[in-house]
Design a protein around this motif. Structure first.
Motif, PDB file in Angstrom:
ATOM      1  N   HIS A  33       0.215  -1.100   0.237  1.00 58.53           N
ATOM      2  CA  HIS A  33       0.257   0.497  -0.064  1.00 58.53           C
ATOM      3  C   HIS A  33       0.768   1.358   0.328  1.00 58.53           C
ATOM      4  CE1 HIS A  33      -2.683   2.594   2.730  1.00 58.53           C
ATOM      5  NE2 HIS A  33      -3.313   2.498   1.198  1.00 58.53           N
ATOM      6  N   ARG A  34       0.795   2.311  -0.824  1.00 60.35           N
ATOM      7  CA  ARG A  34       1.104   3.365  -0.709  1.00 60.35           C
ATOM      8  C   ARG A  34       0.117   4.686  -1.342  1.00 60.35           C
ATOM      9  NH1 ARG A  34       4.800   0.396  -0.330  1.00 60.35           N
ATOM     10  NH2 ARG A  34       5.986  -0.173  -0.909  1.00 60.35           N
ATOM     11  N   VAL A  35       0.510   6.199  -0.323  1.00 58.51           N
ATOM     12  CA  VAL A  35      -0.491   6.816  -0.164  1.00 58.51           C
ATOM     13  C   VAL A  35       0.206   8.170  -0.309  1.00 58.51           C
ATOM     14  CG1 VAL A  35      -1.924   8.562   1.554  1.00 58.51           C
ATOM     15  CG2 VAL A  35      -1.609   6.094   1.529  1.00 58.51           C
ATOM     16  N   VAL A  36      -0.241   8.817  -1.454  1.00 58.97           N
ATOM     17  CA  VAL A  36       0.823  10.305  -1.631  1.00 58.97           C
ATOM     18  C   VAL A  36      -0.262  11.481  -0.938  1.00 58.97           C
ATOM     19  CG1 VAL A  36       1.544  12.159  -3.927  1.00 58.97           C
ATOM     20  CG2 VAL A  36       1.126   8.863  -4.108  1.00 58.97           C
ATOM     21  N   THR A  37      -0.290  11.439  -0.639  1.00 66.26           N
ATOM     22  CA  THR A  37      -0.264  13.236  -0.113  1.00 66.26           C
ATOM     23  C   THR A  37       0.401  14.120  -0.309  1.00 66.26           C
ATOM     24  OG1 THR A  37      -0.687  12.065   2.013  1.00 66.26           O
ATOM     25  CG2 THR A  37      -0.424  14.329   2.553  1.00 66.26           C
ATOM     26  N   TRP A  38      -1.139  15.460  -0.504  1.00 69.82           N
ATOM     27  CA  TRP A  38       0.123  16.708  -1.208  1.00 69.82           C
ATOM     28  C   TRP A  38      -0.898  18.205  -0.665  1.00 69.82           C
ATOM     29  CZ3 TRP A  38      -3.208  13.943  -3.979  1.00 69.82           C
ATOM     30  CH2 TRP A  38      -4.192  14.148  -4.495  1.00 69.82           C
ATOM     31  N   VAL A  39      -1.118  18.803  -0.515  1.00 67.32           N
ATOM     32  CA  VAL A  39      -1.752  20.076   0.290  1.00 67.32           C
ATOM     33  C   VAL A  39      -1.741  21.049  -0.909  1.00 67.32           C
ATOM     34  CG1 VAL A  39      -1.110  22.355   1.798  1.00 67.32           C
ATOM     35  CG2 VAL A  39      -0.653  20.103   2.537  1.00 67.32           C
ATOM     36  N   GLU A  40      -3.112  21.841  -1.167  1.00 62.71           N
ATOM     37  CA  GLU A  40      -3.754  22.037  -2.177  1.00 62.71           C
ATOM     38  C   GLU A  40      -4.732  23.094  -1.505  1.00 62.71           C
ATOM     39  OE1 GLU A  40      -5.851  20.940  -5.916  1.00 62.71           O
ATOM     40  OE2 GLU A  40      -4.252  19.886  -5.780  1.00 62.71           O
ATOM     41  N   ASP A  41      -4.253  24.929  -1.662  1.00 62.77           N
ATOM     42  CA  ASP A  41      -5.716  25.437  -1.529  1.00 62.77           C
ATOM     43  C   ASP A  41      -5.539  25.590   0.050  1.00 62.77           C
ATOM     44  OD1 ASP A  41      -5.497  26.840  -3.821  1.00 62.77           O
ATOM     45  OD2 ASP A  41      -6.740  25.763  -4.541  1.00 62.77           O
ATOM     46  N   GLY A  42      -4.221  24.740   0.759  1.00 65.88           N
ATOM     47  CA  GLY A  42      -5.517  24.849   2.542  1.00 65.88           C
ATOM     48  C   GLY A  42      -5.367  23.390   2.699  1.00 65.88           C
TER      49      GLY A  42
END
Length: 62
Positions: A33-42
């Motif tokens: 299992h892989r998770v990609v996380t990012w922040v966009e517009d808070g």
């Protein structure tokens, strides 16, 4: 021991498990299992992948 920060605790069944962003399979207790996380517009966003291959396929399609 269940990791309290994980969405994939031992008590998660296939119906409530996250789905792979590429193939749509439920991800239940998968060591790949892989998770990609990012922040966009808070806001925090994330995508789950059942394997490195599915993540690579998703990246290639983007």
């Amino acid at each position: 021991m269940v990791d309290p920060t994980s969405d994939l605790g031992e008590d998660v069944d296939e119906e409530s498990a996250p789905r792979c962003a590429t193939c749509g399979d439920a991800i239940v207790r998968e060591p790949t299992h892989r998770v990609v996380t990012w922040v966009e517009d808070g806001s925090v966003h994330h995508r789950h992948f059942c394997s490195d291959d599915c993540k690579a396929d998703y990246d290639d399609a983007a």
